[in-house]
Scaffold this motif. Structure first.
Motif: not given
Length: 144
Positions: A27-55
């Motif tokens: 989540k820290r890595g995703i935050y940094k990546w989203l901040l760096k790439n926020q000028q792009h219109a179509d961005i997303s980051a996702s993962y699946f974990s047993a504890a939280s499911g699809y995020q």
């Protein structure tokens, strides 16, 4: 074998992935990546974990708890850095205790609080409470 979490980063049709050791670090890595790439219109980051499911995340607002915390280290503050620079530029680089100089003796000099910050916090940014000491004298002085 240690399990890792695979995060997929997407900008438009372009994909890449990265592995993290925990959901917190992901989540820290995703935050940094989203901040760096926020000028792009179509961005997303996702993962699946047993504890939280699809995020999935498209905006840094979703991860505001993972924003880097501002540093509270006094010696990294802009006020201290500016004052330290002022002292080093306005005074001879000679130790106030042993009188050795950087030029003559090749020593490292530091800006020191005459009255310690721990006991006199109101004098932490008072230029009259600062002196230049060599590394050895400053380490020997401590909070005395």
């Amino acid at each position: 074998m240690q399990l890792t979490l695979q995060v997929t980063y997407r900008i438009g049709d372009s994909h890449r992935s990265r592995h993290y050791q925990s959901e917190e670090s992901a989540k820290r890595g995703i935050y940094k990546w989203l901040l760096k790439n926020q000028q792009h219109a179509d961005i997303s980051a996702s993962y699946f974990s047993a504890a939280s499911g699809y995020q999935a995340f498209q905006d840094i607002e979703q991860l505001s708890d993972y924003a880097p915390k501002p540093s509270t280290n006094f010696y990294l503050s802009r006020a201290w850095q500016d004052l330290r620079y002022q002292v080093l530029n306005s005074r001879e680089h000679r130790c106030a205790l042993c009188h050795r100089s950087a030029a003559e003796h090749g020593i490292a000099v530091e800006v020191d609080h005459i009255l310690p910050r721990s006991r006199y916090p109101d004098l932490a940014l008072d230029i009259n409470n600062l002196q230049i000491l060599c590394y050895e004298c400053n380490r020997g002085k401590r909070d005395k």
